[in-house]
Design a protein around this motif. Structure first.
Motif, mmCIF file in Angstrom:
data_model
loop_
_atom_site.group_PDB
_atom_site.id
_atom_site.type_symbol
_atom_site.label_atom_id
_atom_site.label_comp_id
_atom_site.label_asym_id
_atom_site.label_seq_id
_atom_site.Cartn_x
_atom_site.Cartn_y
_atom_site.Cartn_z
ATOM 1 N N GLY A 118 -7.487 5.808 -9.123
ATOM 2 C CA GLY A 118 -7.743 6.958 -8.281
ATOM 3 C C GLY A 118 -7.086 6.803 -6.917
ATOM 4 O O GLY A 118 -6.486 5.763 -6.608
ATOM 5 N N TYR A 119 -7.200 7.833 -6.076
ATOM 6 C CA TYR A 119 -6.655 7.764 -4.714
ATOM 7 C C TYR A 119 -7.674 7.000 -3.869
ATOM 8 O O TYR A 119 -8.614 7.555 -3.326
ATOM 9 C CB TYR A 119 -6.386 9.154 -4.143
ATOM 10 C CG TYR A 119 -5.507 9.115 -2.907
ATOM 11 C CD1 TYR A 119 -4.133 9.192 -3.028
ATOM 12 C CD2 TYR A 119 -6.055 8.974 -1.638
ATOM 13 C CE1 TYR A 119 -3.305 9.142 -1.914
ATOM 14 C CE2 TYR A 119 -5.246 8.916 -0.522
ATOM 15 C CZ TYR A 119 -3.867 9.004 -0.655
ATOM 16 O OH TYR A 119 -3.058 8.946 0.448
ATOM 17 N N GLY B 70 -5.077 11.336 -11.630
ATOM 18 C CA GLY B 70 -5.549 10.095 -11.038
ATOM 19 C C GLY B 70 -4.892 8.866 -11.602
ATOM 20 O O GLY B 70 -5.499 7.787 -11.660
ATOM 21 N N GLU B 71 -3.641 8.964 -12.030
ATOM 22 C CA GLU B 71 -2.944 7.818 -12.625
ATOM 23 C C GLU B 71 -2.001 7.199 -11.596
ATOM 24 O O GLU B 71 -0.786 7.139 -11.788
ATOM 25 C CB GLU B 71 -2.189 8.258 -13.876
ATOM 26 C CG GLU B 71 -3.093 8.722 -15.004
ATOM 27 C CD GLU B 71 -4.047 7.642 -15.488
ATOM 28 O OE1 GLU B 71 -3.658 6.456 -15.451
ATOM 29 O OE2 GLU B 71 -5.165 7.983 -15.892
ATOM 30 N N GLY B 72 -2.543 6.753 -10.511
ATOM 31 C CA GLY B 72 -1.752 6.134 -9.458
ATOM 32 C C GLY B 72 -1.412 4.695 -9.780
ATOM 33 O O GLY B 72 -1.669 4.200 -10.876
ATOM 34 N N PRO B 73 -0.809 3.985 -8.809
ATOM 35 C CA PRO B 73 -0.388 2.590 -9.050
ATOM 36 C C PRO B 73 -1.543 1.626 -9.259
ATOM 37 O O PRO B 73 -1.348 0.556 -9.829
ATOM 38 C CB PRO B 73 0.412 2.242 -7.795
ATOM 39 C CG PRO B 73 -0.042 3.224 -6.762
ATOM 40 C CD PRO B 73 -0.403 4.476 -7.486
ATOM 41 N N TYR C 107 0.845 -1.190 0.000
ATOM 42 C CA TYR C 107 0.000 0.000 0.000
ATOM 43 C C TYR C 107 0.884 1.246 0.000
ATOM 44 O O TYR C 107 1.867 1.326 0.742
ATOM 45 C CB TYR C 107 -0.913 0.015 1.224
ATOM 46 C CG TYR C 107 -1.677 1.318 1.353
ATOM 47 C CD1 TYR C 107 -2.790 1.566 0.549
ATOM 48 C CD2 TYR C 107 -1.278 2.301 2.254
ATOM 49 C CE1 TYR C 107 -3.479 2.758 0.645
ATOM 50 C CE2 TYR C 107 -1.961 3.498 2.355
ATOM 51 C CZ TYR C 107 -3.057 3.723 1.548
ATOM 52 O OH TYR C 107 -3.738 4.920 1.648
ATOM 53 N N VAL C 108 0.515 2.225 -0.827
ATOM 54 C CA VAL C 108 1.267 3.475 -0.963
ATOM 55 C C VAL C 108 0.363 4.638 -0.582
ATOM 56 O O VAL C 108 -0.674 4.861 -1.210
ATOM 57 C CB VAL C 108 1.772 3.657 -2.409
ATOM 58 C CG1 VAL C 108 2.522 4.976 -2.548
ATOM 59 C CG2 VAL C 108 2.660 2.487 -2.820
ATOM 60 N N SER D 83 -0.902 8.941 -4.894
ATOM 61 C CA SER D 83 -0.467 10.303 -4.602
ATOM 62 C C SER D 83 -1.613 11.278 -4.799
ATOM 63 O O SER D 83 -2.269 11.281 -5.840
ATOM 64 C CB SER D 83 0.708 10.704 -5.504
ATOM 65 O OG SER D 83 1.029 12.070 -5.317
ATOM 66 N N LEU D 84 -1.843 12.101 -3.795
ATOM 67 C CA LEU D 84 -2.866 13.144 -3.906
ATOM 68 C C LEU D 84 -2.425 14.259 -4.838
ATOM 69 O O LEU D 84 -3.251 15.103 -5.227
ATOM 70 C CB LEU D 84 -3.170 13.718 -2.523
ATOM 71 C CG LEU D 84 -3.922 12.786 -1.574
ATOM 72 C CD1 LEU D 84 -3.845 13.318 -0.143
ATOM 73 C CD2 LEU D 84 -5.377 12.641 -1.990
ATOM 74 N N ARG D 85 -1.174 14.273 -5.207
ATOM 75 C CA ARG D 85 -0.647 15.324 -6.075
ATOM 76 C C ARG D 85 -0.777 14.975 -7.548
ATOM 77 O O ARG D 85 -0.421 15.770 -8.415
ATOM 78 C CB ARG D 85 0.821 15.595 -5.725
ATOM 79 C CG ARG D 85 0.935 16.272 -4.365
ATOM 80 C CD ARG D 85 2.165 15.831 -3.614
ATOM 81 N NE ARG D 85 2.088 16.257 -2.229
ATOM 82 C CZ ARG D 85 1.437 15.584 -1.267
ATOM 83 N NH1 ARG D 85 0.823 14.446 -1.558
ATOM 84 N NH2 ARG D 85 1.382 16.035 -0.042
#
Length: 600
Positions: free
Chosen positions: A162-163, A130-133, A86-87, A124-126
């Motif tokens: 998404g986050y 919305g291209e997270g892992p 989890y990140v 990442s919220l930054r």
């Protein structure tokens, strides 16, 4: 030795609460293994909970340690093929959602009879795009006692980027397979199961992509029409623009209290019908109460035949939505005694479960809280509740830790429920008191429930395998992953690998499980199953996957039976229906209870 050390620790529980801007100094408390071994006992009688004194007396209750020779759980994630971390995306800016994820769901997506695993990732919220892992789906390929899981995310097409926060599972379209709803900081996602190992993203089509901060969610039939509706819990109205700077007890930058943002939100309620989902929040009256929502559980709290909803809020009053049977809700938390604790104070509610702890036929409420706040037990007496937290004996130990995911299950099959609580701080521990390199890490807790005459005593289980897994734990899901009759646990640690706990506890007897379905074979969320527990004693369990924190759980009902080899007196109380009696069955297997096939 343990008792004296535990008492010293309990006297030092003037620990930091997440305050606005800056917290008070924290009392020093040496982080030793004995800090886990504090008092944890509860006396339940057939007519209610035993009487005791005030909170101070509860915190000083003598330590009760379970006499357990062997570990109860074995961590098997990597050995089973699950290599997932989890990140949180945390930086030194301390953006609030970074400390709250991630979730997990256990559900049989491919209909092969075992539970698969869905892990909700943040990222990442930054990342504005919305291209997270991305989330992961692991298919359960375990066989003949050998655990094996395979990553099928790409094939199944459920890798939302998404986050992420949590997940809910249910067959909303009643086509015989289980669908998946994912909550995010941002637009939520609904995956419709195609029945062939793949899913279709129907978020836009079904109009359920609300872009606020969703946390826990629950599928249930709110109006008795046989279709699953959807309740979505929202946290505060967060955005990077409304972030603020906060400090902890050391005067160091840290995560804020939700009250710093002064932006509580309303939840969402969707009804399902011929045209799909409709936003019925306003029509149902669910828009009249605000909170910083985190946990949700569903059940018939007042025994009037329909399903009610309870929501735990963070530092704001909790909600008990009483259903009128037609899908309209009234928040009766204040008058029912479940809005605030026994001192009239809102607490930081995280995980929650409707559970009949005193086996009297109605649902009590148990929820986890921030350190310096007891994990709360509300005892149900005819739809009115009493804060009985101080009577549980677990009040003392929970004052020291911050609880998130939780679940009551009979892990050792002695016919009495046990409890697992996943802990993890939301403000950093001082360096001299940390349990691990992670400043937010805390030990998780296992409690054994033990019947003593008409009383039940909860005892702390000193499992070395659990004690070795100190992390910042959040979502926890419960289910029998290998269909051996023992309830296993999957939980997510912040910025660490997922933990899969195989139940290896020394069993004290037999077990039985039930799949509870309607006349068309669809699982019924919120049905109550009771069986004879010997003599006049009855055992009550609820069939519902929505409890804990950011989690969806095994929808089957599980009982430990002790020495019984046959299960007698089986009754099902159906939502929006009657009570049916079913024939006796053999222990040691899962059975199906189908509505309309029993006796009235």
């Amino acid at each position: 030795m343990i008792d004296s050390i535990s008492q010293d620790i309990l006297r030092s529980t003037s620990l930091s609460h997440r305050s606005t801007m800056q917290s008070a100094p924290i009392a020093r408390a040496r982080a030793t293994r004995a800090s886990v071994a504090m008092a944890a006992c509860v006396a339940l009688t057939s007519s209610g909970f035993a009487q005791t004194s005030d909170e101070a007396a509860a915190a000083k209750a003598p330590t009760i340690i379970a006499d357990v020779e062997k570990p109860w759980f074995q961590e098997v994630a990597m050995a089973s093929g699950i290599d997932w971390t989890y990140v949180s995306g945390a930086t030194e800016e301390f953006w609030f959602p970074e400390i709250m994820g991630g979730g997990v769901a256990l559900f049989d997506y491919d209909g092969d009879g075992d539970l698969d695993m869905y892990l909700v990732q943040s990222g990442s919220l930054r990342d504005a795009a919305g291209e997270g892992p991305g989330n992961k789906l692991y298919r359960n390929d375990s066989k003949d006692g050998v655990w094996s899981f395979t990553d099928v995310t790409d094939v199944a097409k459920v890798g939302d980027t998404g986050y992420g926060m949590g997940a809910a599972c249910g067959d909303f379209d009643r086509d015989g397979d289980v669908d998946l709803f994912v909550t995010n900081v941002g637009a939520n996602v609904l995956y419709q199961n195609n029945g062939n190992g793949t899913f279709t993203d129907v978020t836009v089509k079904m109009k359920v992509g609300d872009d606020r901060w969703g946390t826990s969610a629950a599928f249930f039939d709110a109006d008795g029409n046989g279709l699953l509706d959807l309740y979505v819990v929202n946290n505060l109205g967060w955005s990077p623009e409304n972030e603020t700077t906060c400090f902890n007890y050391k005067g160091e930058r840290d995560y804020c209290s939700p009250n710093n943002y002064n932006a509580p939100a309303t939840d969402l309620f969707y009804t399902y019908g011929r045209l799909g989902f409709s936003d019925s929040t306003i029509r149902a009256g669910a828009n009249v109460a605000f909170g910083n929502g985190l946990g949700v559980t569903v059940g018939d709290h007042d025994l009037d035949g329909d399903l009610d909803v309870y929501v735990t809020n963070d530092a704001t009053a909790n909600l008990l939505w009483q259903n009128d049977g037609k899908g309209a809700f009234t928040n009766i938390a204040p008058e029912s005694g479940t809005a605030v604790n026994g001192n009239g104070t809102p607490e930081a509610g995280m995980g929650v479960q409707f559970v009949d702890l005193d086996e009297d036929g109605d649902l009590d409420l148990f929820m986890t809280h921030l350190r310096r706040e007891k994990n709360t037990l509300y005892q149900n007496n005819g739809g009115r509740y009493r804060d009985s937290s101080n009577l549980t004996g677990m009040a003392g130990i929970s004052l020291k830790f911050t609880g998130f995911g939780m679940g009551f299950h009979d892990f050792d099959h002695d016919s009495v429920r046990d409890l697992y609580v996943a802990n993890g701080a939301v403000q950093a521990w001082p360096a001299e008191d940390r349990f691990a390199d992670d400043p937010y890490a805390e030990p998780n807790h296992v409690f054994r429930g033990k019947q003593q005459g008409k009383r039940v005593v909860f005892e702390l289980v000193e499992d070395p395998n659990v004690a070795a897994l100190i992390g910042t734990s959040r979502g926890a899901a419960f289910g029998d992953l290998d269909n051996d009759g023992a309830v296993d646990i999957v939980y997510v640690d912040r910025d660490a690998r997922v933990k899969v706990l195989r139940n290896v506890a020394e069993k004290q007897g037999n077990w039985v499980g039930f799949d509870v379905v309607d006349a068309k074979g669809h699982r019924v969320h919120g049905a109550t199953v009771s069986i004879s527990g010997g003599g006049e004693r009855r055992l009550y369990r609820q069939a519902d996957p929505a409890y804990s924190y950011l989690a969806s759980n095994d929808p089957r009902v599980h009982f430990g039976l002790g020495s019984a080899t046959e299960v007698k007196g089986i009754e099902v109380r159906w939502p929006y229906g009657n009570t049916e009696l079913f024939p006796d069955v053999a222990a040691g297997a899962y059975h199906t209870l189908k509505q309309g096939t029993g006796k009235q």
